[in-house]
Design a protein around this motif. Structure first.
Motif, PDB file in Angstrom:
ATOM      1  N   GLY A 102      16.857  32.619  55.460  1.00 35.08           N
ATOM      2  CA  GLY A 102      18.228  32.525  54.989  1.00 35.08           C
ATOM      3  C   GLY A 102      18.911  33.871  55.013  1.00 35.08           C
ATOM      4  O   GLY A 102      18.345  34.864  55.456  1.00 35.08           O
ATOM      5  N   ALA A 103      20.158  33.868  54.513  1.00 35.40           N
ATOM      6  CA  ALA A 103      20.962  35.097  54.487  1.00 35.40           C
ATOM      7  C   ALA A 103      21.197  35.530  53.047  1.00 35.40           C
ATOM      8  O   ALA A 103      21.517  34.708  52.187  1.00 35.40           O
ATOM      9  CB  ALA A 103      22.291  34.868  55.186  1.00 35.40           C
ATOM     10  N   MET A 104      21.033  36.810  52.819  1.00 40.00           N
ATOM     11  CA  MET A 104      21.308  37.391  51.520  1.00 40.00           C
ATOM     12  C   MET A 104      22.560  38.243  51.683  1.00 40.00           C
ATOM     13  O   MET A 104      22.597  39.153  52.518  1.00 40.00           O
ATOM     14  CB  MET A 104      20.119  38.243  51.069  1.00 40.00           C
ATOM     15  N   ASP A 105      23.596  37.893  50.920  1.00 38.04           N
ATOM     16  CA  ASP A 105      24.879  38.575  51.022  1.00 38.04           C
ATOM     17  C   ASP A 105      25.146  39.403  49.781  1.00 38.04           C
ATOM     18  O   ASP A 105      24.829  38.981  48.664  1.00 38.04           O
ATOM     19  CB  ASP A 105      26.016  37.562  51.197  1.00 38.04           C
ATOM     20  N   SER A 106      25.778  40.533  50.009  1.00 38.69           N
ATOM     21  CA  SER A 106      26.176  41.388  48.906  1.00 38.69           C
ATOM     22  C   SER A 106      27.406  40.768  48.260  1.00 38.69           C
ATOM     23  O   SER A 106      28.410  40.525  48.926  1.00 38.69           O
ATOM     24  CB  SER A 106      26.486  42.791  49.426  1.00 38.69           C
ATOM     25  N   ALA A 107      27.311  40.481  46.977  1.00 37.93           N
ATOM     26  CA  ALA A 107      28.433  39.933  46.226  1.00 37.93           C
ATOM     27  C   ALA A 107      29.136  41.081  45.511  1.00 37.93           C
ATOM     28  O   ALA A 107      28.729  42.240  45.623  1.00 37.93           O
ATOM     29  CB  ALA A 107      27.927  38.890  45.230  1.00 37.93           C
ATOM     30  N   GLU A 108      30.182  40.770  44.777  1.00 35.43           N
ATOM     31  CA  GLU A 108      30.891  41.815  44.033  1.00 35.43           C
ATOM     32  C   GLU A 108      29.930  42.556  43.110  1.00 35.43           C
ATOM     33  O   GLU A 108      29.962  43.767  42.992  1.00 35.43           O
ATOM     34  CB  GLU A 108      32.027  41.191  43.225  1.00 35.43           C
ATOM     35  N   VAL A 109      29.058  41.807  42.472  1.00 33.18           N
ATOM     36  CA  VAL A 109      27.997  42.383  41.652  1.00 33.18           C
ATOM     37  C   VAL A 109      26.716  41.660  42.042  1.00 33.18           C
ATOM     38  O   VAL A 109      26.598  40.456  41.879  1.00 33.18           O
ATOM     39  CB  VAL A 109      28.260  42.202  40.145  1.00 33.18           C
ATOM     40  N   GLY A 110      25.767  42.373  42.606  1.00 32.71           N
ATOM     41  CA  GLY A 110      24.491  41.770  42.967  1.00 32.71           C
ATOM     42  C   GLY A 110      24.525  41.084  44.325  1.00 32.71           C
ATOM     43  O   GLY A 110      25.326  41.418  45.191  1.00 32.71           O
ATOM     44  N   PHE A 111      23.643  40.104  44.487  1.00 34.17           N
ATOM     45  CA  PHE A 111      23.497  39.392  45.754  1.00 34.17           C
ATOM     46  C   PHE A 111      23.574  37.886  45.548  1.00 34.17           C
ATOM     47  O   PHE A 111      23.330  37.384  44.453  1.00 34.17           O
ATOM     48  CB  PHE A 111      22.131  39.707  46.385  1.00 34.17           C
ATOM     49  N   SER A 112      23.871  37.216  46.648  1.00 28.59           N
ATOM     50  CA  SER A 112      23.743  35.765  46.696  1.00 28.59           C
ATOM     51  C   SER A 112      22.809  35.453  47.862  1.00 28.59           C
ATOM     52  O   SER A 112      22.595  36.294  48.741  1.00 28.59           O
ATOM     53  CB  SER A 112      25.106  35.094  46.894  1.00 28.59           C
ATOM     54  N   PHE A 113      22.258  34.265  47.869  1.00 25.34           N
ATOM     55  CA  PHE A 113      21.328  33.866  48.937  1.00 25.34           C
ATOM     56  C   PHE A 113      21.684  32.469  49.407  1.00 25.34           C
ATOM     57  O   PHE A 113      21.890  31.561  48.600  1.00 25.34           O
ATOM     58  CB  PHE A 113      19.883  33.894  48.434  1.00 25.34           C
ATOM     59  N   ILE A 114      21.768  32.311  50.718  1.00 23.30           N
ATOM     60  CA  ILE A 114      22.029  31.014  51.316  1.00 23.30           C
ATOM     61  C   ILE A 114      20.819  30.658  52.166  1.00 23.30           C
ATOM     62  O   ILE A 114      20.578  31.269  53.215  1.00 23.30           O
ATOM     63  CB  ILE A 114      23.295  31.042  52.193  1.00 23.30           C
ATOM     64  N   PRO A 115      20.005  29.682  51.708  1.00 29.46           N
ATOM     65  CA  PRO A 115      18.839  29.301  52.511  1.00 29.46           C
ATOM     66  C   PRO A 115      19.296  28.659  53.824  1.00 29.46           C
ATOM     67  O   PRO A 115      20.244  27.885  53.842  1.00 29.46           O
ATOM     68  CB  PRO A 115      18.089  28.310  51.631  1.00 29.46           C
ATOM     69  N   GLN A 116      18.639  29.023  54.889  1.00 31.06           N
ATOM     70  CA  GLN A 116      18.966  28.477  56.200  1.00 31.06           C
ATOM     71  C   GLN A 116      17.751  28.647  57.096  1.00 31.06           C
ATOM     72  O   GLN A 116      17.641  29.629  57.830  1.00 31.06           O
ATOM     73  CB  GLN A 116      20.193  29.189  56.782  1.00 31.06           C
ATOM     74  N   LEU A 117      16.812  27.714  56.993  1.00 34.30           N
ATOM     75  CA  LEU A 117      15.602  27.784  57.804  1.00 34.30           C
ATOM     76  C   LEU A 117      15.976  27.544  59.259  1.00 34.30           C
ATOM     77  O   LEU A 117      16.538  26.502  59.603  1.00 34.30           O
ATOM     78  CB  LEU A 117      14.586  26.743  57.343  1.00 34.30           C
ATOM     79  N   LYS A 118      15.687  28.530  60.092  1.00 37.54           N
ATOM     80  CA  LYS A 118      16.001  28.400  61.518  1.00 37.54           C
ATOM     81  C   LYS A 118      15.213  29.425  62.314  1.00 37.54           C
ATOM     82  O   LYS A 118      14.670  30.376  61.760  1.00 37.54           O
ATOM     83  CB  LYS A 118      17.495  28.573  61.775  1.00 37.54           C
ATOM     84  N   GLU A 119      15.176  29.201  63.607  1.00 33.34           N
ATOM     85  CA  GLU A 119      14.597  30.189  64.515  1.00 33.34           C
ATOM     86  C   GLU A 119      15.743  30.814  65.282  1.00 33.34           C
ATOM     87  O   GLU A 119      16.642  30.114  65.749  1.00 33.34           O
ATOM     88  CB  GLU A 119      13.607  29.536  65.489  1.00 33.34           C
ATOM     89  N   GLU A 120      15.727  32.129  65.354  1.00 33.74           N
ATOM     90  CA  GLU A 120      16.752  32.860  66.090  1.00 33.74           C
ATOM     91  C   GLU A 120      16.061  33.607  67.224  1.00 33.74           C
ATOM     92  O   GLU A 120      15.104  34.349  66.985  1.00 33.74           O
ATOM     93  CB  GLU A 120      17.462  33.846  65.168  1.00 33.74           C
ATOM     94  N   LYS A 121      16.552  33.407  68.440  1.00 27.10           N
ATOM     95  CA  LYS A 121      16.014  34.131  69.593  1.00 27.10           C
ATOM     96  C   LYS A 121      16.987  35.222  69.977  1.00 27.10           C
ATOM     97  O   LYS A 121      18.191  34.996  70.083  1.00 27.10           O
ATOM     98  CB  LYS A 121      15.759  33.182  70.751  1.00 27.10           C
ATOM     99  N   VAL A 122      16.439  36.419  70.167  1.00 28.50           N
ATOM    100  CA  VAL A 122      17.243  37.596  70.483  1.00 28.50           C
ATOM    101  C   VAL A 122      16.669  38.253  71.724  1.00 28.50           C
ATOM    102  O   VAL A 122      15.456  38.412  71.850  1.00 28.50           O
ATOM    103  CB  VAL A 122      17.223  38.605  69.306  1.00 28.50           C
ATOM    104  N   LYS A 123      17.561  38.638  72.629  1.00 30.56           N
ATOM    105  CA  LYS A 123      17.158  39.387  73.824  1.00 30.56           C
ATOM    106  C   LYS A 123      17.583  40.842  73.611  1.00 30.56           C
ATOM    107  O   LYS A 123      18.770  41.158  73.607  1.00 30.56           O
ATOM    108  CB  LYS A 123      17.818  38.823  75.074  1.00 30.56           C
ATOM    109  N   PHE A 124      16.598  41.711  73.389  1.00 31.04           N
ATOM    110  CA  PHE A 124      16.879  43.133  73.245  1.00 31.04           C
ATOM    111  C   PHE A 124      16.970  43.742  74.644  1.00 31.04           C
ATOM    112  O   PHE A 124      16.094  43.518  75.473  1.00 31.04           O
ATOM    113  CB  PHE A 124      15.776  43.830  72.446  1.00 31.04           C
TER     114      PHE A 124
END
Length: 183
Positions: A102-124
């Motif tokens: 998932g993604a962890m986002d910086s909130a105004e104070v602290g963090f939030s987390f949005i679960p998102q199970l997935k596979e990401e393919k990246v070509k470096f």
């Protein structure tokens, strides 16, 4: 007897030397494009891109980027794997698959987390700079391990000017949520 022990010691030293020649932590011994990407992914997973103070000492050696942007979001990963490598004289492509929780986002104070199970393919895409492989693109947001995510949550609690129970409890809930995704 002494000769056999000496021979065993020499063989052991050779094995250790050969096995360490592929250690990504030793930046002077990295010679292939896949080793550069492996070292970059290891440092990134440990949180080197998430903290600007670590970028120059831990990430810059592997990239062509002048600096690192300030990220407001990180992807929390379970793992990554190098899938394929294409290397020629001055350019290379290294395919990596990330298992994202998932993604962890910086909130105004602290963090939030949005679960998102997935596979990401990246070509470096890599290029040679002064006979060393460097990642030219893409400049991804941080892809950090669960351990680094927990440390980031703990650091944020420590660094907040006003630590309140609500934020502390939200961060604890995020840790529990991430832990449950690992099962």
């Amino acid at each position: 007897m002494l000769r056999n022990q000496f021979f065993s010691l020499v063989c052991l030293s050779a094995v250790i030397s050969l096995s360490c020649s592929h250690c990504p932590k030793d930046k002077n011994r990295i010679s292939s494009a896949s080793q550069v990407v492996e070292a970059f992914c290891n440092e990134d997973a440990e949180g080197a891109q998430a903290w600007s103070s670590h970028w120059q000492s831990k990430i810059q050696a592997y990239t062509t980027w002048e600096d690192s942007p300030g990220w407001d979001s990180v992807d929390v990963i379970k793992s990554y794997q190098i899938l394929a490598v294409k290397e020629n004289n001055n350019s290379a492509e290294v395919d990596v698959a990330y298992s994202i929780l998932g993604a962890m986002d910086s909130a105004e104070v602290g963090f939030s987390f949005i679960p998102q199970l997935k596979e990401e393919k990246v070509k470096f895409i890599l290029t040679k700079v002064s006979e060393k492989w460097k990642i030219a693109s893409p400049q991804l947001k941080p892809h950090i391990s669960t351990t680094a995510a927990f440390e980031l949550l703990d650091r944020d609690c420590v660094n907040l000017n006003k630590i309140d129970d609500k934020t502390r409890n939200r961060h604890l809930a995020i840790k529990n949520q991430i832990s449950s995704l690992l099962k």
